[in-house]
Design an enzyme around this catalytic site. Structure first.
Site, PDB file in Angstrom:
ATOM      1  N   HIS A  60       3.588   6.631  -9.502  1.00 37.40           N
ATOM      2  CA  HIS A  60       2.702   7.717  -9.993  1.00 37.40           C
ATOM      3  C   HIS A  60       1.932   8.667  -9.128  1.00 37.40           C
ATOM      4  CE1 HIS A  60       2.214   5.049 -14.207  1.00 37.40           C
ATOM      5  NE2 HIS A  60       3.386   5.172 -13.820  1.00 37.40           N
ATOM      6  N   GLU A 110      -9.267   1.923   6.756  1.00 42.02           N
ATOM      7  CA  GLU A 110      -7.937   2.516   7.363  1.00 42.02           C
ATOM      8  C   GLU A 110      -7.450   3.543   6.054  1.00 42.02           C
ATOM      9  OE1 GLU A 110      -9.029  -1.113   9.285  1.00 42.02           O
ATOM     10  OE2 GLU A 110      -8.607  -0.905   7.227  1.00 42.02           O
TER      11      GLU A 110
END
Length: 182
Positions: free
Chosen positions: A103, A76
């Site tokens: 991040h 996925e």
């Protein structure tokens, strides 16, 4: 926030629970997954449609993220990452979910619905949604490099190409290797 979700048969039950959970938290949920259980359905089209919707909404200035899931979350994530502008991250802990946003400014989270309890998975998803991108220069710089490659194949120069005489592989008896150097 608008949350686009997608799964295949492996996450269908999880999807129903997740939609209720997200709606109860005040999110607008858009489901791109199957309408009924089919053990032979395939995740790529479902996940790609959800990822495309995330990019469209973000380009339109709509606050949105995506959640894609299946048995492991791996396929996925790969499917979602085929969409230009998507940064999908596989999360398996609160820390990986948080760092994906903080991040990497990930806009899609992938979850292995067969790998976690519903409570664990929703904890990861909730943290992903709640965590903002840090905006730190080093993180923005790296995301810009990914976008440049996605756009036209641009990469930073190969350091081996500018350092003649440097071996591409380490000899077995080379004592200069320092495993602690990272």
């Amino acid at each position: 926030m608008r949350i686009h979700i997608a799964t295949d048969h492996a996450g269908l039950e999880f999807s129903t629970q997740l939609q209720h959970h997200l709606a109860a938290a005040g999110h607008e949920v858009v489901d791109h997954g199957p309408l009924e259980y089919d053990p032979l359905d395939d995740y790529p089209a479902f996940c790609i449609r959800a990822a495309e919707a995330v990019v469209r909404d973000q380009e339109a200035g709509i606050e949105t993220l995506g959640v894609v899931f299946g048995g492991s979350g791996n396929g996925e994530q790969i499917a979602a990452n085929k969409v230009v502008g998507v940064r999908a991250a596989l999360a398996w802990s609160i820390a990986t979910a948080e760092l994906a946003r903080e991040h990497n400014d990930a806009n899609v989270i992938a979850i292995g619905a067969r790998q976690h309890t519903f409570e664990e998975a929703t904890t990861f998803i909730d943290r992903f949604i709640a965590t903002p991108f840090s905006g730190e220069e080093r993180h923005a710089r790296r995301i810009a490099q990914l976008a440049a490659y996605e756009e036209d194949g641009t990469l930073l120069p190969d350091p081996r190409a500018t350092a003649p005489g440097q071996p591409d592989v380490l000899d077995a008896d080379d004592s200069s290797f320092d495993p602690e150097a990272g």
